[in-house]
Structures are given as C-alpha cells and as structure tokens.
Design an enzyme around this catalytic site. Structure first.
Site, PDB file in Angstrom:
ATOM      1  N   CYS A 126      -7.307  23.098  28.811  1.00  0.00           N
ATOM      2  CA  CYS A 126      -7.242  21.691  28.373  1.00  0.00           C
ATOM      3  C   CYS A 126      -6.914  21.564  26.890  1.00  0.00           C
ATOM      4  CB  CYS A 126      -8.547  20.980  28.680  1.00  0.00           C
ATOM      5  SG  CYS A 126      -8.835  20.806  30.448  1.00  0.00           S
ATOM      6  N   HIS A 181      -6.642  11.551  30.519  1.00  0.00           N
ATOM      7  CA  HIS A 181      -6.678  12.975  30.168  1.00  0.00           C
ATOM      8  C   HIS A 181      -5.699  13.760  31.036  1.00  0.00           C
ATOM      9  CE1 HIS A 181      -8.035  16.845  28.960  1.00  0.00           C
ATOM     10  NE2 HIS A 181      -9.044  17.010  29.783  1.00  0.00           N
TER      11      HIS A 181
END
Ligand SMILES: [Zn+2]
Lengths: 137, 386
Positions: free
Chosen positions: B87, B335
């Site tokens: 991430c 996200h």
C-alpha cells in the site's frame, strides 16, 4: 498452497519448530537465516511447547480466497515469550479474551479441492484443563 | 544530492471506474500532470516514468506496467518500470523518481500511482491484499488484510482503555474534508452516531474505520533546479525517506510502535531540518483508524497511546494544531491501494500552492505525507515545502 512450499513448511507447521541461537540463547519463530536478537547465524532447531496466551484477536467474516469464514484469528504469546499468528479453534469470538490460555493443535488450514491435498498446520484452542474447569463450575 | 521540485501534479477522480482500465486511468493522470507542468509527451524531454502499483499481477493479470503506461501515455521509448511496496507503492514511486532526479542521473521524472481494484470479486481481491503480509505465516493461515488491522486495534484498545467511539474523530474528519473534494469517492459527511452504527467487518473494526475499495490514478512530475522554468509553481521535496519492519506482526517487539513509520519519519525530519511542530498539515495513511493513530504516534504528533486523546481535543481536525487528511484522506477520498501515496503528494502540492479550494489549509507552507504498506512493514515519508 503449492506443494513444494507446503513441504518446506512442515517443520514449523506440524511441530511449531523454530530456532534457538547458539550465541545468545534467544528463541525465534518462524525460522530465519539469522538470529533476530544478535544476528548470529548458528541456529539450532527448537520446538516450542505450544502453550501460550491470547495477545490479541479478531474475527474474519470476509475471508480471502481458499478460506471459509467466519473464524477467529489471534496473536498468541507463547510461554517462551515469542508471538505467533494463527487461527483459534474450538471457541467462538464471543468467548475469546486477551490473556486466555491456549494450546497448539494440528488442524486443517486449507483445502485444495477434490483432486488436491489438504494443508495441515497449527491452530490454537483453549487449554483443555481450563475448559474442563469451566464446565465443572 | 540535488534539490528536487514538483512542477506538475494531477489525479483522476477516485471511485468505481467500470469503463476505464489500467491504461486509460494511468495515461489520463500522467498526461494531466505533464500538462500541469507545461510539458507535452513526445515533444518535451521527459527522462523516466516510475509506476507505483500493488495489485496489477494479482488482480488485473497485468504486470510490466512501466511499458504499458509509457505506451498508453505516448511516452515511448522512455525508461519506465513498476515500483511495488504494497500500500506504500504510490509513495515509493515518488521516492524512486525523486532519487533519480536528486542523483543527477535524470532531469525530469514522472511518478504515477495507479490501482484498479474493482475488476475482480471480493475473495480474489482479499487474497491479493493479503499478499502484502507474510505469505507463509499470516496469509496462509487465513489472516485477511482487515483482520491484521483488527489485531492491532484490539491490542491498542486493551492497552490504552480506548473505546471504538474514541476512533470516530478520524473518520468524521476525513469524510468532512472529502465532502468538499470533487475528486473524492465519498461526498457525504458522517456523524459519530453513523460511525458507531456502522456494521463490524472484523471486530473491533467497523466499515467506517476502513477505507473503501476503489480505482484511481495520480501523477507528479519532478525536476531538478536546472530544469525549472518561469511558468512553474515549484514545490520543493525537502525530504524523502523509507524504512522497513518485520513482514509479520508477530515478529514486532512492541506491536503498537510502527517501527518503519517511525524510522522513516525520523530520517525525513533529520534530512529536512523540520520537526513535528513545524508541520502545517499531515496527509496520513488512514486506511484504518488504528493505522492513523499509530502513524501519528510514530511521527511524533502524540506519545505512544495518546493519539486518540489528542484527536478528541480536535488537534487533528480542520483548524487544529495538525490538520489531517485535508482532502479526505484514504478514508474519505478513497484508497486505490498502490495509488494512495501519490494522491497524498498531489493533494499536498495543491495545498502548498494555495490551490486546494474549499479544503485549503490557510498559510500552509510545510507538509508531511506518510504512505504505509503491509501494516507497517514498509513506510515512505515525504516532507514538502512550498
Ligand atoms: Zn542470538
């Protein structure tokens, strides 16, 4: 899980086998190529007792591919002071609390389907003495 | 090392882009960032393209994103490759581009963060996300990405006495900012009551603790001082730093200290000469409210175990001492995992240019961004100065 990988992991998966460092006596799980405490490379296999307590836990209701939920996962702090991540078994999420004594058992981790093989490894369940005492009371 | 400046920044809206694939999303962001810098693909000199992405292989069946996006954006035969750091991939791509320029090897480099998460079904996506954890000792035991965060949150609540409600300010603040950001996925504010009523996805984590699954791409153009032109509005990268921690949560001495986040923040502060007190706003990796709390503590905005108390006093809200997630953050803006780190830099650039519109932090001159992967096993931290 692919077969060569599973084969590689049988010592830690079946026996909770980690290592003890010959230089500083630290134990570690899973096995590594050097000691996490002193970076020494003289490491001997070390089989953990499999007894510990729940350090943290969570319920998985939306499992990744290859797993069927819901199930409970936990960080278990072994009595040797090392933590291990695993599923809990023979207990529901409502019954788990941090500090609960647990012990290792060997259970099925993944199912490969009708033509594949089963993947076995460690899970943790509430200590049997404690469960028996609770039933008696 | 040479000074590095951001001269172009752009993003696609974050959301479920059913009609756009990796190449369309990526090329759109790259071309818009080049246009923002006054550069044109095929005409002006652009030395390299760094693509931040996590799930191309696992979810989209597409690797080699350097060539894919260089081709799609009309940049052939530019040097281009993918940077993967779970991430934190979007932050890592910006750092790779910054290093290329700082070294003197390249004068103009582009970083694009891109993720296309809505092309697959949820259990395949969950398996892809779980591949950021320890494959042998976490993912193979059925630990989902969310469950690993839940382990952190449960222990944090146990040690600090915090309740679920104490995490609400982060989600409420993120949605309040996202409501004012036209590129954000969620345009509705939420209340503390909404937060508490939201269903649990992996107790104690509720759906409003977690950032959503979505698609998006964001890009920045970096250059050296020699390549600056009069029409640019340059933002200086005052520091870029990265660090790692154990791949598995079980190996961490103190579970509640994100070592990679702390180490990369310390390096970034040392390199920039700024400290936490000098930061005008912080784009945090608020993928889960617990990660926000741990990131704030790792960066020195609160002592260990104290982030929620400071949040309760409004310290991290708009108008507070360190406004957080000023354009909605991962929670409100969305996200798209490997793109989020680049979105942070694009949004911080807008703030430092005074061009953040309804989300503008008045007088913002120094920004901190932190992109975290694998529940803290990797972190990339930037300090930007306007
Ligand atoms: Zn040792």
């Amino acid at each position: 899980m692919d077969l060569p990988r599973y084969h590689r992991l049988t010592a830690p998966y079946y026996r909770l086998e980690g290592q003890r460092c010959a230089a500083c006596d630290a134990v570690q799980f899973p096995p590594r190529t050097s000691c996490g405490a002193c970076r020494g490379a003289d490491l001997k296999p070390y089989r953990f007792s499999g007894r510990g307590t729940v350090y943290s836990f969570a319920e998985v209701s939306q499992p990744p591919r290859g797993f069927v939920g819901p199930y409970v996962v936990a960080l278990v702090e072994l009595e040797e002071g090392v933590r291990v991540t695993a599923q809990l078994t023979d207990i529901s999420a409502e019954e788990v609390e941090i500090g609960l004594p647990v012990e290792m058992v060997t259970r099925r981790l993944q199912e490969k389907g009708p033509h594949g093989y089963l993947v076995y490894g460690y899970k943790f369940r509430p200590c049997l003495e404690r469960s028996a005492a609770r039933r008696a009371s | 090392m040479k000074d590095v400046f951001i001269i172009g920044a752009a993003q696609t809206p974050v959301g479920e882009h059913w009609g756009l694939g990796l190449r369309e999303l990526g090329a759109t962001a790259i071309r818009a960032a080049l246009a923002d810098a006054g550069l044109e693909a095929g005409t002006d000199r652009i030395d390299a393209l760094f693509v931040g992405n996590m799930l191309g292989g696992a979810v989209n069946g597409q690797e080699n994103l350097g060539a894919l996006l260089a081709d799609a954006a009309g940049l052939l035969p530019i040097e281009a490759w993918k940077v993967e750091a779970a991430c934190a991939s979007g932050g890592a791509a910006v750092r790779a581009a910054a290093l290329a320029v700082a070294s003197g090897a390249q004068d103009v480099a582009v970083a694009v963060g891109i993720e296309k998460m809505t092309d697959t079904v949820s259990d395949r996506l969950a398996a892809g996300l779980a591949s950021a954890s320890d494959g042998d000792f976490e993912a193979s035991h059925g630990l989902s990405f969310t469950a690993l965060s839940a382990l952190l949150m449960r222990r944090y609540m146990h040690e600090t006495g915090a309740s679920r409600e104490d995490f609400a300010p982060f989600a409420v603040n993120a949605h309040a900012s996202a409501a004012k950001n036209a590129n954000a996925m969620f345009r509705e504010p939420i209340s503390v009551e909404d937060f508490l009523r939201s269903p649990l996805v992996a107790a104690p984590i509720g759906i409003l603790d977690a950032a959503p699954v979505c698609d998006g791409a964001a890009a920045v153009v970096l250059c050296s001082r020699e390549a600056l032109a009069a029409h640019h509005r340059p933002i200086r990268i005052a520091a870029s730093a990265a660090a790692t921690d154990t791949i598995g949560l079980a190996g961490r001495g103190d579970l509640l200290t994100l070592g990679a986040a702390r180490s990369s923040a310390e390096k970034a502060f040392a390199a920039s000469g700024f400290g936490p007190k000098d930061i005008h706003f912080f784009e945090a990796h608020d993928a889960f409210t617990i990660i926000t709390a741990l990131s704030l503590e790792a960066c020195g905005f609160a002592p260990r175990g104290e982030a929620l108390k400071r949040a309760a006093h409004g310290c991290f809200a708009v108008g507070g001492c360190v406004p957080l997630s000023t354009c909605g953050g991962l929670k409100g803006r969305g996200h798209p995992v490997g793109a989020s780190g680049t979105y942070q830099i694009v949004e911080a650039t807008a703030q430092l240019r005074g061009a953040a519109g309804a989300n503008q932090v008045p007088g913002a001159r120094v920004a901190l961004t932190q992109s975290i992967g694998g529940h803290g096993s990797i972190a990339v931290t930037h300090v930007l100065e306007g």
